[in-house]
Write a protein that holds these residues in place. Structure first.
Motif, PDB file in Angstrom:
ATOM      1  N   LEU A 170       0.828  -1.229  -0.003  1.00 52.85           N
ATOM      2  CA  LEU A 170       0.095  -0.136   0.073  1.00 52.85           C
ATOM      3  C   LEU A 170       0.866   1.304  -0.018  1.00 52.85           C
ATOM      4  CD1 LEU A 170      -2.923   0.850  -0.023  1.00 52.85           C
ATOM      5  CD2 LEU A 170      -2.687   1.326   2.507  1.00 52.85           C
ATOM      6  N   VAL A 171       1.980   1.370   0.794  1.00 51.62           N
ATOM      7  CA  VAL A 171       2.844   2.452   1.031  1.00 51.62           C
ATOM      8  C   VAL A 171       3.287   2.664  -0.551  1.00 51.62           C
ATOM      9  CG1 VAL A 171       5.045   3.427   1.672  1.00 51.62           C
ATOM     10  CG2 VAL A 171       3.328   2.368   3.281  1.00 51.62           C
ATOM     11  N   GLY A 172       3.761   1.525  -1.107  1.00 50.52           N
ATOM     12  CA  GLY A 172       4.398   1.660  -2.742  1.00 50.52           C
ATOM     13  C   GLY A 172       3.106   2.432  -3.668  1.00 50.52           C
ATOM     14  N   GLN A 173       2.098   1.896  -3.255  1.00 53.17           N
ATOM     15  CA  GLN A 173       0.882   2.649  -4.269  1.00 53.17           C
ATOM     16  C   GLN A 173       0.734   4.055  -3.820  1.00 53.17           C
ATOM     17  OE1 GLN A 173      -2.477  -0.180  -3.565  1.00 53.17           O
ATOM     18  NE2 GLN A 173      -1.388  -1.834  -4.553  1.00 53.17           N
ATOM     19  N   ASN A 174       0.696   4.347  -2.495  1.00 52.38           N
ATOM     20  CA  ASN A 174       0.184   5.525  -1.908  1.00 52.38           C
ATOM     21  C   ASN A 174       1.436   6.755  -2.344  1.00 52.38           C
ATOM     22  OD1 ASN A 174      -2.108   5.577  -1.041  1.00 52.38           O
ATOM     23  ND2 ASN A 174      -1.485   4.704   1.002  1.00 52.38           N
ATOM     24  N   LEU A 175       2.560   6.066  -2.425  1.00 48.69           N
ATOM     25  CA  LEU A 175       3.713   7.064  -2.726  1.00 48.69           C
ATOM     26  C   LEU A 175       3.820   7.733  -4.337  1.00 48.69           C
ATOM     27  CD1 LEU A 175       7.088   5.163  -1.403  1.00 48.69           C
ATOM     28  CD2 LEU A 175       6.071   7.415  -0.737  1.00 48.69           C
ATOM     29  N   LYS A 177       0.832   8.028  -5.502  1.00 46.59           N
ATOM     30  CA  LYS A 177      -0.272   8.788  -5.551  1.00 46.59           C
ATOM     31  C   LYS A 177      -0.051  10.082  -5.049  1.00 46.59           C
ATOM     32  CE  LYS A 177      -4.197   5.233  -5.494  1.00 46.59           C
ATOM     33  NZ  LYS A 177      -4.958   4.558  -4.651  1.00 46.59           N
ATOM     34  N   LEU A 178       0.829  10.276  -3.955  1.00 42.07           N
ATOM     35  CA  LEU A 178       1.340  11.368  -3.605  1.00 42.07           C
ATOM     36  C   LEU A 178       2.046  12.017  -4.629  1.00 42.07           C
ATOM     37  CD1 LEU A 178       2.602  10.533  -0.021  1.00 42.07           C
ATOM     38  CD2 LEU A 178       0.689  12.001  -0.469  1.00 42.07           C
ATOM     39  N   ILE A 179       2.781  11.563  -5.323  1.00 39.34           N
ATOM     40  CA  ILE A 179       3.796  12.117  -6.449  1.00 39.34           C
ATOM     41  C   ILE A 179       2.663  12.752  -7.388  1.00 39.34           C
ATOM     42  CG2 ILE A 179       5.390  11.607  -8.706  1.00 39.34           C
ATOM     43  CD1 ILE A 179       6.484   9.522  -6.553  1.00 39.34           C
ATOM     44  N   ASN A 180       1.684  11.789  -7.664  1.00 39.15           N
ATOM     45  CA  ASN A 180       0.596  12.429  -8.840  1.00 39.15           C
ATOM     46  C   ASN A 180      -0.152  13.587  -8.276  1.00 39.15           C
ATOM     47  OD1 ASN A 180       1.744  10.913 -10.755  1.00 39.15           O
ATOM     48  ND2 ASN A 180       0.709   9.305 -10.418  1.00 39.15           N
ATOM     49  N   GLY A 181      -0.295  13.768  -7.016  1.00 39.26           N
ATOM     50  CA  GLY A 181      -1.047  14.619  -6.107  1.00 39.26           C
ATOM     51  C   GLY A 181      -2.640  14.106  -6.326  1.00 39.26           C
ATOM     52  N   GLU A 182      -2.635  12.845  -6.003  1.00 43.03           N
ATOM     53  CA  GLU A 182      -3.932  12.215  -5.904  1.00 43.03           C
ATOM     54  C   GLU A 182      -4.313  11.678  -4.361  1.00 43.03           C
ATOM     55  OE1 GLU A 182      -3.610   8.490  -8.533  1.00 43.03           O
ATOM     56  OE2 GLU A 182      -3.267   9.603 -10.223  1.00 43.03           O
ATOM     57  N   PRO A 183      -5.400  11.510  -4.056  1.00 41.08           N
ATOM     58  CA  PRO A 183      -5.680  11.305  -2.833  1.00 41.08           C
ATOM     59  C   PRO A 183      -5.124   9.835  -2.391  1.00 41.08           C
ATOM     60  CG  PRO A 183      -7.709  11.285  -4.007  1.00 41.08           C
ATOM     61  CD  PRO A 183      -6.821  11.993  -5.006  1.00 41.08           C
ATOM     62  N   THR A 184      -4.600   9.702  -1.248  1.00 45.52           N
ATOM     63  CA  THR A 184      -3.951   8.305  -0.818  1.00 45.52           C
ATOM     64  C   THR A 184      -4.991   7.427  -0.253  1.00 45.52           C
ATOM     65  OG1 THR A 184      -3.209   9.640   1.332  1.00 45.52           O
ATOM     66  CG2 THR A 184      -1.932   9.262  -0.270  1.00 45.52           C
ATOM     67  N   GLU A 185      -4.602   5.969   0.033  1.00 43.62           N
ATOM     68  CA  GLU A 185      -5.843   5.190   0.670  1.00 43.62           C
ATOM     69  C   GLU A 185      -5.239   4.910   1.975  1.00 43.62           C
ATOM     70  OE1 GLU A 185      -7.091   1.401  -1.090  1.00 43.62           O
ATOM     71  OE2 GLU A 185      -6.656   2.502  -3.057  1.00 43.62           O
ATOM     72  N   PRO A 186      -6.069   4.827   2.963  1.00 43.27           N
ATOM     73  CA  PRO A 186      -5.654   4.372   4.356  1.00 43.27           C
ATOM     74  C   PRO A 186      -5.528   2.964   4.564  1.00 43.27           C
ATOM     75  CG  PRO A 186      -7.877   5.019   4.290  1.00 43.27           C
ATOM     76  CD  PRO A 186      -7.390   5.043   2.977  1.00 43.27           C
ATOM     77  N   PHE A 187      -4.728   2.616   5.343  1.00 44.86           N
ATOM     78  CA  PHE A 187      -4.218   1.022   5.245  1.00 44.86           C
ATOM     79  C   PHE A 187      -5.361   0.494   6.233  1.00 44.86           C
ATOM     80  CE2 PHE A 187      -2.408  -2.504   8.011  1.00 44.86           C
ATOM     81  CZ  PHE A 187      -2.165  -3.429   6.993  1.00 44.86           C
ATOM     82  N   VAL A 188      -5.872  -0.415   5.611  1.00 36.92           N
ATOM     83  CA  VAL A 188      -6.802  -1.652   6.494  1.00 36.92           C
ATOM     84  C   VAL A 188      -6.343  -3.061   6.317  1.00 36.92           C
ATOM     85  CG1 VAL A 188      -9.278  -2.407   6.745  1.00 36.92           C
ATOM     86  CG2 VAL A 188      -8.794   0.052   5.565  1.00 36.92           C
ATOM     87  N   TYR A 189      -6.131  -3.442   7.582  1.00 37.02           N
ATOM     88  CA  TYR A 189      -5.531  -4.863   7.648  1.00 37.02           C
ATOM     89  C   TYR A 189      -6.452  -5.924   7.213  1.00 37.02           C
ATOM     90  CZ  TYR A 189      -3.329  -9.113   9.534  1.00 37.02           C
ATOM     91  OH  TYR A 189      -2.706 -10.273   9.607  1.00 37.02           O
ATOM     92  N   ASN A 190      -6.014  -6.666   6.192  1.00 35.60           N
ATOM     93  CA  ASN A 190      -6.855  -7.945   5.885  1.00 35.60           C
ATOM     94  C   ASN A 190      -6.545  -9.151   6.599  1.00 35.60           C
ATOM     95  OD1 ASN A 190      -8.463  -9.817   4.348  1.00 35.60           O
ATOM     96  ND2 ASN A 190      -7.388  -9.700   2.677  1.00 35.60           N
ATOM     97  N   ASP A 191      -6.875  -9.356   7.522  1.00 39.06           N
ATOM     98  CA  ASP A 191      -6.382 -10.380   8.421  1.00 39.06           C
ATOM     99  C   ASP A 191      -6.828 -11.759   7.795  1.00 39.06           C
ATOM    100  OD1 ASP A 191      -5.495 -12.306  10.503  1.00 39.06           O
ATOM    101  OD2 ASP A 191      -6.599 -11.228  12.053  1.00 39.06           O
ATOM    102  N   LYS A 192      -5.658 -12.517   7.343  1.00 46.41           N
ATOM    103  CA  LYS A 192      -6.084 -13.913   6.690  1.00 46.41           C
ATOM    104  C   LYS A 192      -6.200 -15.093   7.710  1.00 46.41           C
ATOM    105  CE  LYS A 192      -4.202 -12.407   2.514  1.00 46.41           C
ATOM    106  NZ  LYS A 192      -3.088 -12.512   1.472  1.00 46.41           N
ATOM    107  N   GLY A 193      -5.970 -14.517   8.922  1.00 48.82           N
ATOM    108  CA  GLY A 193      -6.015 -15.856   9.874  1.00 48.82           C
ATOM    109  C   GLY A 193      -4.852 -16.047  10.618  1.00 48.82           C
ATOM    110  N   SER A 194      -4.737 -16.920  11.622  1.00 43.65           N
ATOM    111  CA  SER A 194      -3.426 -17.272  12.355  1.00 43.65           C
ATOM    112  C   SER A 194      -3.087 -18.761  12.421  1.00 43.65           C
ATOM    113  CB  SER A 194      -3.517 -16.844  13.769  1.00 43.65           C
ATOM    114  OG  SER A 194      -3.746 -15.425  13.717  1.00 43.65           O
TER     115      SER A 194
END
Ligand code: FAD
Length: 276
Positions: A170-175, A177-194
């Motif tokens: 997500l940080v890769g994608q958000n970087l 977006k930041l460079i392109n001046g687009e809105p970023t996406e907040p991190f939401v953890y997708n817990d696949k289990g333990s």
């Protein structure tokens, strides 16, 4: 000989299970003159359950598997001190041992220059919802070292690989977006289990509402770890190794040692001469 593992999270539980299997199956075979009762494995935690973040069923099954394998599980017990010979617990109990293994968590390595205000428990760095370090515009922290504290995650996310992988992506994608001046996406953890494996045919799988304990959980553990390996060749080699170890019921790792011969040691004078 006693091993005391401090911390009954997945690391402590898995290691206690491995040591117990080593004692129950390998030690008696490779060293028939040793008695397995002389090797004790203790697993200690100040919480009232093993595998704290797992479901109650998973935790109870893990404890039962460990006890059946001969591990002494000591819960609600806090370590007070260790002097290399004896470990002391609050309340006065002691165990004599030269082997204490710390499995009660890791500390982040924080680079110099960060204010103490952004350092949370366990040396984790406080970040916002896009993993940006608080007070910075262009410095990010991801994975174990990041503490994304919110109402849903008051202690931050668990220190597991999935969090690190998902935050990295997500940080890769958000970087971008930041460079392109687009809105970023907040991190939401997708817990696949333990998952946690305790020994041969014994594992715990908490996959959301679906939970397994025992042989089927163990198959899931193996499948998940096998598909996570990089490259087809690695997967096939590991799979063949697992099958052969399972059928032989004989762990592959061995320490190769010679019989100790005291007369082979150089005399003290010779050692001094060599050092000169
Ligand atoms: C014994 C054990 C068992 C585990 N088992 C599981 C498991 O079964 N499943 C699971 O999901 N998670 C497991 N985890 C947790 C998992 O390993 C971590 O959550 C994951 O590795 C976090 O990834 P990361 O990239 O944040 O940190 P790391 O994988 O720790 O990577 C950080 C890297 O940064 C390097 N580094 C640190 N400081 C510096 C510096 N100053 N300069 C340059 N490099 C630096 C470190 O050497 C390291 O290579 C386990 C952890 C442990 C300790």
């Amino acid at each position: 000989m006693s091993f005391v593992l401090v911390g009954a999270g997945p690391t402590g539980v898995e290691l206690a299970g491995s040591l117990a299997e080593l004692r129950n199956h390998i030690l008696t075979r490779d060293y028939p003159d040793l008695q397995k009762e002389h090797m004790k494995v203790y697993l200690v935690d100040f919480l009232p359950k093993v595998l704290g973040p797992f479901s109650d069923e998973g935790s109870a099954a893990a404890k039962r598997f460990l006890v059946d394998m001969g591990v002494e599980v000591l819960l609600n017990v806090k370590v007070e001190s260790y002097d290399g010979e004896e470990i002391k617990f609050e309340g006065g109990k002691t165990i004599k041992t030269k082997n204490v293994i710390w499995s009660a968590g890791v500390m982040g390595v924080v680079p110099e220059g960060l204010s103490k205000d952004v350092i949370e428990r366990g040396n984790r760095i406080s970040v916002d919802s896009i993993n940006r370090i608080k007070g910075f515009e262009n410095v990010f922290a991801i994975g174990d070292v990041a503490a994304m504290i919110s109402e849903e995650t008051p202690k931050g996310h668990p220190g597991v690989a999935q969090v690190a992988i998902q935050q990295g992506k997500l940080v890769g994608q958000n970087l971008i977006k930041l460079i392109n001046g687009e809105p970023t996406e907040p991190f939401v953890y997708n817990d696949k289990g333990s998952l946690a494996t305790i020994g041969r045919n014994k594992a715990i799988a908490d996959l959301g509402k679906i939970k397994f304990q025992g042989f089927f959980a163990w198959l899931i553990w193996m499948f998940v770890h096998l598909i996570s390996l990089l490259g087809f060749r690695n997967k096939v080699i590991v799979f063949i190794n697992w099958i052969s170890n399972y059928l032989a019921n004989n762990g592959g790792a061995r320490i190769i040692i010679r019989r100790f011969k005291p007369e082979e040691l150089p005399k003290k004078d010779e050692q001094v001469a060599k050092a000169d």
